[in-house]
Scaffold this active site. Structure first.
Site, mmCIF file in Angstrom:
data_model
loop_
_atom_site.group_PDB
_atom_site.id
_atom_site.type_symbol
_atom_site.label_atom_id
_atom_site.label_comp_id
_atom_site.label_asym_id
_atom_site.label_seq_id
_atom_site.Cartn_x
_atom_site.Cartn_y
_atom_site.Cartn_z
ATOM 1 N N LYS A 10 37.951 -9.580 46.342
ATOM 2 C CA LYS A 10 37.768 -9.559 45.406
ATOM 3 C C LYS A 10 37.935 -11.360 44.623
ATOM 4 O O LYS A 10 38.722 -11.585 43.313
ATOM 5 C CB LYS A 10 38.025 -9.190 44.400
ATOM 6 C CG LYS A 10 37.216 -8.893 42.362
ATOM 7 C CD LYS A 10 35.831 -7.743 42.773
ATOM 8 C CE LYS A 10 35.011 -8.673 41.806
ATOM 9 N NZ LYS A 10 33.758 -7.758 41.870
ATOM 10 N N ASP A 44 33.367 -5.373 46.157
ATOM 11 C CA ASP A 44 31.893 -4.189 45.269
ATOM 12 C C ASP A 44 30.937 -4.185 46.191
ATOM 13 O O ASP A 44 30.213 -2.918 46.837
ATOM 14 C CB ASP A 44 31.782 -5.076 43.880
ATOM 15 C CG ASP A 44 31.567 -6.029 43.965
ATOM 16 O OD1 ASP A 44 32.079 -6.826 44.015
ATOM 17 O OD2 ASP A 44 30.967 -6.241 43.445
ATOM 18 N N ASP A 96 42.744 1.416 50.590
ATOM 19 C CA ASP A 96 42.900 3.094 50.405
ATOM 20 C C ASP A 96 41.437 3.912 50.031
ATOM 21 O O ASP A 96 41.617 4.463 50.269
ATOM 22 C CB ASP A 96 43.707 3.258 49.163
ATOM 23 C CG ASP A 96 44.305 4.145 48.650
ATOM 24 O OD1 ASP A 96 43.790 5.327 49.595
ATOM 25 O OD2 ASP A 96 44.856 4.508 47.158
ATOM 26 N N ASP A 111 39.112 6.047 52.960
ATOM 27 C CA ASP A 111 38.495 6.908 52.616
ATOM 28 C C ASP A 111 37.008 7.149 52.610
ATOM 29 O O ASP A 111 36.050 7.486 52.847
ATOM 30 C CB ASP A 111 38.689 7.655 51.245
ATOM 31 C CG ASP A 111 40.135 8.711 51.467
ATOM 32 O OD1 ASP A 111 41.057 8.199 51.734
ATOM 33 O OD2 ASP A 111 40.321 8.679 50.484
ATOM 34 N N TYR A 160 50.406 -1.432 44.377
ATOM 35 C CA TYR A 160 51.223 -0.363 44.313
ATOM 36 C C TYR A 160 52.571 -0.237 44.231
ATOM 37 O O TYR A 160 53.057 -0.221 43.646
ATOM 38 C CB TYR A 160 51.421 0.277 45.606
ATOM 39 C CG TYR A 160 49.211 0.651 45.450
ATOM 40 C CD1 TYR A 160 48.606 1.350 45.111
ATOM 41 C CD2 TYR A 160 48.522 1.806 46.960
ATOM 42 C CE1 TYR A 160 47.620 1.252 44.944
ATOM 43 C CE2 TYR A 160 47.374 2.087 47.229
ATOM 44 C CZ TYR A 160 46.466 1.681 45.710
ATOM 45 O OH TYR A 160 45.484 2.341 45.553
#
Ligand code: NAD
Length: 358
Positions: free
Chosen positions: A191, A223, A247, A251, A142
């Site tokens: 990852k 994942d 992020d 959620d 970001y």
């Protein structure tokens, strides 16, 4: 003790939920002998209207001079026509950057009383659920280099995921410290099978782990973590991860709690300073109607007492008061079932105040 809190009510339901939260903090002050001093400042759409910018310099200065910041929410349809860089939500990015808030803590806690609202099968969450996602907040993709470029195949765009050892080390320390205060169990999510930045992430987390021999550390690929969160959520206690993975996972984790009106969050800088806010937005559809659930903001204030002020009994008192109000059967509209009569924002705040003082 005296504590100075910068208050950013913001837009939409922000002022309503902040008002109820101050009532609860004042009740805590009365019961435990503390004084909470509030300085109200502007950020978001209301700041654009009054000062012509979403994050006035004075707001940042007062936040920096305070012991902690409590924020309602910013944004709304009145400012949706503005270009991205001028929108109220930019105040949040500005506050994170200028206050050095590099660690975002998002608890996903399922109150037994709201188990019905959880979309997972009851057997997966029986006995409650209590996970904290520790998300790196000021680095990664970001904030990395980004551009739109011309290539021989036409226009292309890129965003760079980059982490320094320092950035990973400091967020890892926050997560290990949190794990030490809880179940001594930490899951680092990356990852590393594909990304170089994730391999660095994993190496540094392993190095920090050497200072926390009591904490059981495991690593999940993102994942798999996303899958396990809905398959077997109780295996997690503290999860630490990068900005973009956090992020998404925070959620996902929070959705198992059923309502966005129940979710608190904290963003921490070095030295216990923090900004505390509900996860939800300004909910313009219900603003001013006494319909907002103030519990997410009130629980954010409990996090402020715990993490910035070190007032553990007082933080527990707020959380217990919220739980009591739920156990007594009171619900705001967002968490009420069809056959239940909901209470309004103000009444909900009054009930929590009474439970604190009771
Ligand atoms: P939202 O969270 O404001 O609302 C989503 C839905 O949840 C709405 O139906 C709303 O009524 C409901 N809801 C949210 N909080 C609630 C509460 N406390 N009690 C009861 N119901 C609640 O998300 P949105 O509609 O996507 O965004 C509205 C505005 O808020 C936008 O301008 C957005 O950019 C902004 N926003 C701000 C923040 C923030 O300030 N941190 C976060 C997210 C969105």
């Amino acid at each position: 003790m005296k504590y100075n809190i910068a208050l950013i009510p913001g837009d939409g339901i922000g002022p309503e939920v902040i008002r109820e939260t101050c009532k609860v903090l004042d009740a805590i002050g009365e019961k435990y002998g503390h004084e909470f001093n509030y300085t109200e400042v502007l950020a978001g759409g209301c700041a654009i209207d009054e000062k012509g910018e979403c994050l006035p310099e004075e707001t940042v200065r007062i936040c920096k001079e305070s012991d902690a910041v409590l924020l309602g929410a910013v944004g709304g349809p009145a400012w949706d026509h503005l270009p991205g860089s001028e929108r109220p939500e930019m105040a949040l990015l500005g506050l994170r950057g200028q206050l050095g808030l590099f660690a975002n803590l998002r608890p996903a806690m399922l109150f037994d009383e709201l188990a019905d609202a959880c979309p997972l099968k009851p057997e997966l969450v029986s006995g409650g659920l209590d996970i904290v996602v520790v998300r790196e907040l000021t680095g990664g993709i970001y904030f990395g280099k980004k551009d739109i470029i011309e290539t021989e195949n036409g226009v292309a765009a890129y965003d760079v995921e980059q982490y320094s050892e320092m950035e990973v080390r400091r967020i890892a320390r926050v997560a290990f410290d949190m794990a030490m205060k809880r179940q001594k169990k930490l899951t680092s999510v990356d990852k590393a099978n594909v990304l170089e930045s994730s391999r660095l992430w994993r190496r540094v987390v392993e190095e920090v782990a050497a200072d926390y021999p009591e904490v059981e550390l495991n690593h999940f690929y993102v994942d798999n973590a996303a899958m396990q969160l809905v398959r077997q959520p109780k295996q997690f206690d503290v999860i630490v991860t990068s900005n973009i993975f956090g992020d998404i996972l925070s959620d996902e984790a929070s959705q198992v709690t059923g309502s966005i009106g129940m979710l608190p969050s904290a963003s921490l800088a070095t030295g216990n300073f923090g900004m505390y806010e509900p996860v939800h937005g300004s909910a313009p559809d219900i603003a001013g109607l006494d319909l907002a659930n103030p519990m997410a903001t009130i629980l954010s204030a409990a996090m402020m007492l715990r993490y910035t002020f070190g007032l553990l009994a007082e933080a527990d008192a707020i959380e217990n008061a919220v739980q009591k109000v739920l156990a007594d059967g009171y619900r705001t509209a967002d968490i009420a079932k069809e056959d239940e009569t909901p209470v309004g924002t103000k009444k909900c705040g009054d009930l929590i105040v009474a439970a604190v003082l009771g």
